[in-house]
Design a protein around this motif. Structure first.
Motif, PDB file in Angstrom:
ATOM      1  N   GLU A  46       0.821  -1.203   0.000  1.00 10.73           N
ATOM      2  CA  GLU A  46       0.000   0.000   0.000  1.00 10.73           C
ATOM      3  C   GLU A  46       0.858   1.258   0.000  1.00 10.73           C
ATOM      4  O   GLU A  46       1.964   1.284   0.547  1.00 10.73           O
ATOM      5  CB  GLU A  46      -0.933   0.026   1.213  1.00 10.73           C
ATOM      6  N   PHE A  47       0.293   2.290  -0.585  1.00 11.35           N
ATOM      7  CA  PHE A  47       0.969   3.569  -0.671  1.00 11.35           C
ATOM      8  C   PHE A  47       1.086   4.214   0.714  1.00 11.35           C
ATOM      9  O   PHE A  47       0.142   4.179   1.506  1.00 11.35           O
ATOM     10  CB  PHE A  47       0.183   4.492  -1.602  1.00 11.35           C
ATOM     11  N   VAL A  48       2.239   4.825   0.969  1.00 14.51           N
ATOM     12  CA  VAL A  48       2.453   5.556   2.217  1.00 14.51           C
ATOM     13  C   VAL A  48       2.675   7.036   1.931  1.00 14.51           C
ATOM     14  O   VAL A  48       1.973   7.892   2.458  1.00 14.51           O
ATOM     15  CB  VAL A  48       3.654   4.993   2.994  1.00 14.51           C
ATOM     16  N   ALA A  49       3.677   7.343   1.098  1.00 16.47           N
ATOM     17  CA  ALA A  49       4.010   8.736   0.821  1.00 16.47           C
ATOM     18  C   ALA A  49       4.805   8.819  -0.474  1.00 16.47           C
ATOM     19  O   ALA A  49       5.474   7.858  -0.855  1.00 16.47           O
ATOM     20  CB  ALA A  49       4.807   9.344   1.969  1.00 16.47           C
ATOM     21  N   ALA A  50       4.725   9.978  -1.117  1.00 18.67           N
ATOM     22  CA  ALA A  50       5.487  10.199  -2.344  1.00 18.67           C
ATOM     23  C   ALA A  50       5.945  11.645  -2.393  1.00 18.67           C
ATOM     24  O   ALA A  50       5.324  12.529  -1.787  1.00 18.67           O
ATOM     25  CB  ALA A  50       4.645   9.867  -3.582  1.00 18.67           C
ATOM     26  N   ILE A  51       7.019  11.874  -3.132  1.00 21.84           N
ATOM     27  CA  ILE A  51       7.581  13.206  -3.243  1.00 21.84           C
ATOM     28  C   ILE A  51       8.032  13.430  -4.673  1.00 21.84           C
ATOM     29  O   ILE A  51       8.615  12.546  -5.312  1.00 21.84           O
ATOM     30  CB  ILE A  51       8.743  13.384  -2.234  1.00 21.84           C
ATOM     31  N   SER A  52       7.747  14.615  -5.180  1.00 25.83           N
ATOM     32  CA  SER A  52       8.113  14.933  -6.550  1.00 25.83           C
ATOM     33  C   SER A  52       9.621  15.089  -6.684  1.00 25.83           C
ATOM     34  O   SER A  52      10.349  15.193  -5.694  1.00 25.83           O
ATOM     35  CB  SER A  52       7.409  16.223  -6.988  1.00 25.83           C
ATOM     36  N   TYR A  53      10.094  15.150  -7.924  1.00 20.32           N
ATOM     37  CA  TYR A  53      11.535  15.213  -8.181  1.00 20.32           C
ATOM     38  C   TYR A  53      12.181  16.421  -7.499  1.00 20.32           C
ATOM     39  O   TYR A  53      13.334  16.357  -7.065  1.00 20.32           O
ATOM     40  CB  TYR A  53      11.795  15.246  -9.682  1.00 20.32           C
ATOM     41  N   SER A  54      11.435  17.526  -7.410  1.00 21.84           N
ATOM     42  CA  SER A  54      11.967  18.753  -6.813  1.00 21.84           C
ATOM     43  C   SER A  54      11.764  18.805  -5.306  1.00 21.84           C
ATOM     44  O   SER A  54      12.378  19.613  -4.616  1.00 21.84           O
ATOM     45  CB  SER A  54      11.292  19.962  -7.440  1.00 21.84           C
ATOM     46  N   GLY A  55      10.861  17.968  -4.825  1.00 19.74           N
ATOM     47  CA  GLY A  55      10.513  18.007  -3.411  1.00 19.74           C
ATOM     48  C   GLY A  55       9.379  18.957  -3.097  1.00 19.74           C
ATOM     49  O   GLY A  55       8.928  19.032  -1.952  1.00 19.74           O
ATOM     50  N   HIS A  56       8.895  19.676  -4.099  1.00 17.45           N
ATOM     51  CA  HIS A  56       7.860  20.673  -3.850  1.00 17.45           C
ATOM     52  C   HIS A  56       6.489  20.054  -3.610  1.00 17.45           C
ATOM     53  O   HIS A  56       5.667  20.639  -2.917  1.00 17.45           O
ATOM     54  CB  HIS A  56       7.795  21.648  -5.025  1.00 17.45           C
ATOM     55  N   SER A  57       6.234  18.887  -4.198  1.00 15.47           N
ATOM     56  CA  SER A  57       4.944  18.224  -4.018  1.00 15.47           C
ATOM     57  C   SER A  57       5.127  16.958  -3.204  1.00 15.47           C
ATOM     58  O   SER A  57       6.022  16.163  -3.484  1.00 15.47           O
ATOM     59  CB  SER A  57       4.334  17.874  -5.382  1.00 15.47           C
ATOM     60  N   ARG A  58       4.255  16.794  -2.206  1.00 14.97           N
ATOM     61  CA  ARG A  58       4.311  15.616  -1.339  1.00 14.97           C
ATOM     62  C   ARG A  58       2.901  15.094  -1.135  1.00 14.97           C
ATOM     63  O   ARG A  58       1.959  15.863  -1.005  1.00 14.97           O
ATOM     64  CB  ARG A  58       4.949  15.966   0.008  1.00 14.97           C
ATOM     65  N   TYR A  59       2.783  13.789  -1.094  1.00 19.77           N
ATOM     66  CA  TYR A  59       1.487  13.149  -0.916  1.00 19.77           C
ATOM     67  C   TYR A  59       1.608  12.103   0.183  1.00 19.77           C
ATOM     68  O   TYR A  59       2.640  11.436   0.297  1.00 19.77           O
ATOM     69  CB  TYR A  59       1.039  12.473  -2.211  1.00 19.77           C
ATOM     70  N   TYR A  60       0.549  11.967   0.962  1.00 20.06           N
ATOM     71  CA  TYR A  60       0.520  10.996   2.051  1.00 20.06           C
ATOM     72  C   TYR A  60      -0.802  10.254   2.046  1.00 20.06           C
ATOM     73  O   TYR A  60      -1.842  10.815   1.713  1.00 20.06           O
ATOM     74  CB  TYR A  60       0.673  11.686   3.406  1.00 20.06           C
TER      75      TYR A  60
END
Length: 125
Positions: A46-60
Motif C-alpha cells: 500500500e501507498f504511504v508517501a510520495a515526493i516529486s523530483y523537486s521536493g515541492h509536491s508531497r502526498y501521504y
C-alpha cells in the motif's frame, strides 16, 4: 544498474520514532519521483508517501498524514521517511520506489519503475 537501498528499520515502541532512508544509484535521481510503500502479511503493498523530483509536491495516505514526513536530498541521491508517533498498525516491510515517468504523483504502484528490497518496521504495543 539501478539500485535502491533502504535502511533505518527496526523495533520501536508505540509513540516512538524511526527515520528510514533510501539511497539511489544508477538513475537520474533529481528527475525521479520517489515514494514509500509498505506491506503487511496477507495484504497488498500500500501507498504511504510520495515526493516529486523537486521536493515541492508531497502526498501521504490518510493514516500517516501529520505523523510521517517524506523528504529528499538530491545532492545525496537519498530520500527519507521520518515516522513519528508510531502505532502498531504501522508495522510492515517498507519499500522505496523510483519513478522515471513524467508528471506522476507517485501514489500508485504501477507508476514505479524500480523498487528497493524493503526494510522491516515493527512497532510494539
Amino acid at each position: 544498474q539501478v539500485q535502491l537501498v533502504e535502511a533505518g528499520g527496526g523495533l520501536v515502541r508505540t509513540g516512538g520514532s524511526l527515520r528510514l532512508s533510501c539511497l539511489a544509484s544508477g538513475l537520474t535521481f533529481n528527475s525521479s519521483t520517489m515514494g514509500w510503500f509498505r506491506r503487511t502479511p496477507g495484504k497488498e503493498r500500500e501507498f504511504v508517501a510520495a515526493i516529486s523530483y523537486s521536493g515541492h509536491s508531497r502526498y501521504y495516505t490518510d493514516s500517516v498524514q501529520g505523523r510521517f514526513t517524506i523528504s529528499r536530498d538530491n545532492a545525496k541521491n537519498t530520500m527519507y521517511l521520518e515516522m513519528d508517533y508510531l502505532k502498531p498498525e504501522d508495522s510492515a516491510v517498507y519499500y522505496c520506489g523510483a519513478s522515471t515517468k513524467l508528471y506522476t504523483s507517485g501514489q500508485y504502484m504501477a507508476q514505479y519503475d524500480y523498487w528497493g528490497q524493503g526494510t522491516q518496521v515493527t512497532v510494539s504495543a
